[in-house]
Every structure is written in C-alpha cells, then in structure tokens.
Design a protein around this motif. Structure first.
Motif, PDB file in Angstrom:
ATOM      1  N   GLY A 286      35.537 -78.929   1.675  1.00  0.00           N
ATOM      2  CA  GLY A 286      35.669 -79.815   0.750  1.00  0.00           C
ATOM      3  C   GLY A 286      35.834 -81.139   1.132  1.00  0.00           C
ATOM      4  O   GLY A 286      35.834 -82.108   0.257  1.00  0.00           O
ATOM      5  N   LYS A 287      35.933 -81.339   2.320  1.00  0.00           N
ATOM      6  CA  LYS A 287      35.972 -82.672   3.082  1.00  0.00           C
ATOM      7  C   LYS A 287      34.649 -83.416   3.125  1.00  0.00           C
ATOM      8  O   LYS A 287      33.581 -82.939   3.015  1.00  0.00           O
ATOM      9  CB  LYS A 287      36.702 -82.635   4.323  1.00  0.00           C
ATOM     10  N   LYS A 288      34.573 -84.407   3.478  1.00  0.00           N
ATOM     11  CA  LYS A 288      33.593 -85.485   3.715  1.00  0.00           C
ATOM     12  C   LYS A 288      33.363 -86.236   5.059  1.00  0.00           C
ATOM     13  O   LYS A 288      34.460 -86.583   5.502  1.00  0.00           O
ATOM     14  CB  LYS A 288      33.435 -86.548   2.549  1.00  0.00           C
ATOM     15  N   VAL A 289      32.320 -86.560   5.514  1.00  0.00           N
ATOM     16  CA  VAL A 289      32.185 -87.411   6.721  1.00  0.00           C
ATOM     17  C   VAL A 289      31.073 -88.514   6.514  1.00  0.00           C
ATOM     18  O   VAL A 289      30.359 -88.498   5.429  1.00  0.00           O
ATOM     19  CB  VAL A 289      31.664 -86.585   7.884  1.00  0.00           C
ATOM     20  N   LEU A 290      31.272 -89.602   6.970  1.00  0.00           N
ATOM     21  CA  LEU A 290      30.475 -90.552   7.014  1.00  0.00           C
ATOM     22  C   LEU A 290      29.628 -90.648   8.450  1.00  0.00           C
ATOM     23  O   LEU A 290      30.365 -90.493   9.489  1.00  0.00           O
ATOM     24  CB  LEU A 290      31.235 -91.983   6.635  1.00  0.00           C
ATOM     25  N   ARG A 291      28.216 -90.873   8.199  1.00  0.00           N
ATOM     26  CA  ARG A 291      27.786 -90.943   9.481  1.00  0.00           C
ATOM     27  C   ARG A 291      27.070 -92.344   9.718  1.00  0.00           C
ATOM     28  O   ARG A 291      26.305 -92.962   8.871  1.00  0.00           O
ATOM     29  CB  ARG A 291      26.174 -90.098   9.355  1.00  0.00           C
ATOM     30  N   LEU A 292      27.539 -93.012  10.916  1.00  0.00           N
ATOM     31  CA  LEU A 292      27.423 -94.422  10.962  1.00  0.00           C
ATOM     32  C   LEU A 292      26.240 -94.504  12.295  1.00  0.00           C
ATOM     33  O   LEU A 292      26.291 -93.842  13.169  1.00  0.00           O
ATOM     34  CB  LEU A 292      28.556 -94.919  11.437  1.00  0.00           C
ATOM     35  N   ARG A 293      25.689 -95.500  12.137  1.00  0.00           N
ATOM     36  CA  ARG A 293      24.639 -95.964  13.356  1.00  0.00           C
ATOM     37  C   ARG A 293      25.232 -97.272  13.785  1.00  0.00           C
ATOM     38  O   ARG A 293      25.045 -98.404  13.089  1.00  0.00           O
ATOM     39  CB  ARG A 293      23.244 -96.073  12.965  1.00  0.00           C
TER      40      ARG A 293
END
Length: 315
Positions: free
Chosen positions: A179-186
């Motif tokens: 149930g967690k989230k991640v952020l995908r960064l460039r």
C-alpha cells in the motif's frame, strides 16, 4: 548574431567559420546535451567566450592554448563560474575536434582556479520554518494550495530538484508494495530513480490528486499550472513558475531568508542527517554520484543555538 536551429544563437565567430562549423556547433547543443539547464549554462559560457574572441578579431581557428589561457586568466568571474565556463569550452572543443572542425582542443591543458568548498552557501530552512511554510499553504482550501503543498513536500521529502519534480507525470507517483507509494524522478544528466514516498508526502499527494481529479490521467503532468480562477489548466507548471510559487509561499509564512531553488534540497538533506540518516543514504536519495556533493547540502554545522552564543560574556 544570427539565429538558427530551434532558437539557438550562433556567435558571429562560428558563423564566419562556414556551414560545417555552424552545423556541428548546433549539434553539440541540441543533440549532445540532454539537460536544459546545462544547455543554458554552456550557451552562456560559449557566448561570452566568442564575444571576447570577436572583440579581438580572432577567428575560430585562431584559438590555441595561449589564447585559451589568456581568456581564463582575464575572465573576471567568480572561481566557480570560471570552472563552469572552462568545462563548457573543453567539452565544446572536444566535440569540434572529434567532428574535425578544429585540429586541437586549446582548453585541454588550461587549468582553472582551485575551488575548495566543504559546504554550500544555499540557505536551508529550520524545522519551524518548514512548519510555518506548510501552515501558510494549508490556510487555503483550494486545489492550487493543495498542489503547492504537494509540490513543496515532494522537493523536501525526496531531495528532488525543482526541475525534476515539475517534470513528473501522474504515473510517476506510483503504487508500491504494502500500500505504499514511490515517486519516479528524472534528475540531472537523465538519471532516473525511485524514491519511496514519505507518509506525510503521501497524505499531501493523495489529497491533491483527489481534489484535482487527475488521478487516473497517467500521462498528464502531475503538477499543473492554474488560471486566474485557480483552476488547473492541464499544462505542466514550469520550473520558473514553480520556484516563484515557493518564494511567494515563503513570504506568506514570514520567512525572510533569501532562499534559492536548492534550499528545499538542502533542507531535506539536513533534516535527514540531523535525525540519524547516513550520508551515503542521503546520496542515494538525492541521486548524487559523489557523496561530497551531498555534503554540500548539509547545514548542521551552520546551526548555532542562542543558548550557545549567550556563553560569550563580558560582565
């Protein structure tokens, strides 16, 4: 100077060197440099150099090691600026050599000033100032305020550059395990990495996406500009306007520090280290290739408590 190639300005020295030189100069900026910020910085550096050459009647092929060394010695900028300009000119001439526009790179043997910097100068916010900043944003119950809180939170909790944060799409705030989230960064240099979303950031992001109604629009810009009615436009919020927003919110919160675009990064890294985080972990989160770069954002040594300074007594 004349213009060509998607708005790139060609220095008159390059213009005069012929069609091959013109094309390879444009290729260097438009095809060889992926970062927009790096492209702008290198364009400023090369423009200044070729204006200097033009003022002395020098052509592209006239620049040898002695001319390059004279330019660096007479530059007049700060040490960090000189080193950046020297790096830009080395890379440009490397490219021109490979493409056989010039015979040698005159900047290869030129040494710039020695720059020793153990900590950066970018102001960081204290924990109290961060709380004041969020409180100022949370006073408004609008989608724009929720966007602003989520954007500021993304910079603070991921150590992300403002450019990397505003370049995210909705799909870049993605589900993870349990149930967690991640952020995908460039990040700078095209680096792509995933950062787990802090639980407080998840709360802000989820509230923003719910009110914005864009949670299912995976390819839409995550942080969007707004019109005068404070409605999202569907267009990406650009880097400059995002940073103007942060400065405006800081003023609303009564923060008087002259913060810069890297202040959120410095604030997040300092808080992480103050609370027991390891430098190597901060380096991974920030996507730095060298821990010395991460250390520049550490402001722990700059924080002197009032009680400590009161120990200086003359009575």
């Amino acid at each position: 100077m004349s213009s060509s190639g998607e708005g790139m300005e060609l220095p008159s020295v390059v213009e005069a060197a012929g069609e091959e030189a013109r094309q390879k100069f444009l290729e260097f900026f438009l095809a060889q440099i992926s970062s927009e910020n790096t492209r702008k910085a290198y364009a400023r550096a090369t423009r200044q150099f070729f204006q200097w050459c033009e003022g002395r009647g020098l052509q592209l092929g006239d620049v040898g090691p002695n001319v390059a060394a004279l330019y660096v010695r007479s530059h007049g900028g700060a040490d960090a600026t000189i080193k950046q300009h020297l790096a830009a000119l080395r890379k440009l001439y490397d490219w021109l050599c490979v493409e056989q526009v010039v015979e040698e790179n005159p900047f290869t043997s030129v040494r710039g000033p020695k720059l020793v910097r153990k900590e950066g100068k970018t102001p960081a916010l204290s924990s109290e100032e961060v709380q004041d900043l969020f409180s100022a944003v949370d006073e408004e119950d609008t989608v724009v305020a929720l966007r602003d809180g989520a954007l500021i939170g993304a910079m603070l909790y991921t150590f992300g550059r403002v450019g990397a944060v505003v370049n995210m799409n909705v799909e870049d705030y993605a589900p993870a395990s349990a149930g967690k989230k991640v952020l995908r960064l460039r990040e700078k240099g095209g680096k792509r990495h995933r950062v787990p979303a802090h639980h407080k950031l998840r709360e802000r992001m989820d509230r923003y996406l719910e009110m914005a109604g864009i949670g299912d629009e995976e390819e839409a810009p995550l942080f969007q500009s707004a019109n005068r009615k404070k409605e999202l436009t569907g267009r990406r919020l650009n880097r400059r306007r995002a940073w103007d927003m942060v400065k405006r919110r800081a003023r609303q919160a009564g923060i008087e520090k002259a913060i810069s675009p890297h202040s959120m990064r410095a604030t997040g890294i300092t808080s992480f280290l103050e609370n027991g985080g390891e430098l190597e972990a901060a380096q991974r989160i920030a996507a730095h290739s060298d821990s010395r770069t991460t250390k520049l954002y550490d402001r722990r040594d700059q924080r002197i408590e009032q009680g400590e300074i009161e120990r200086v007594r003359f009575d």
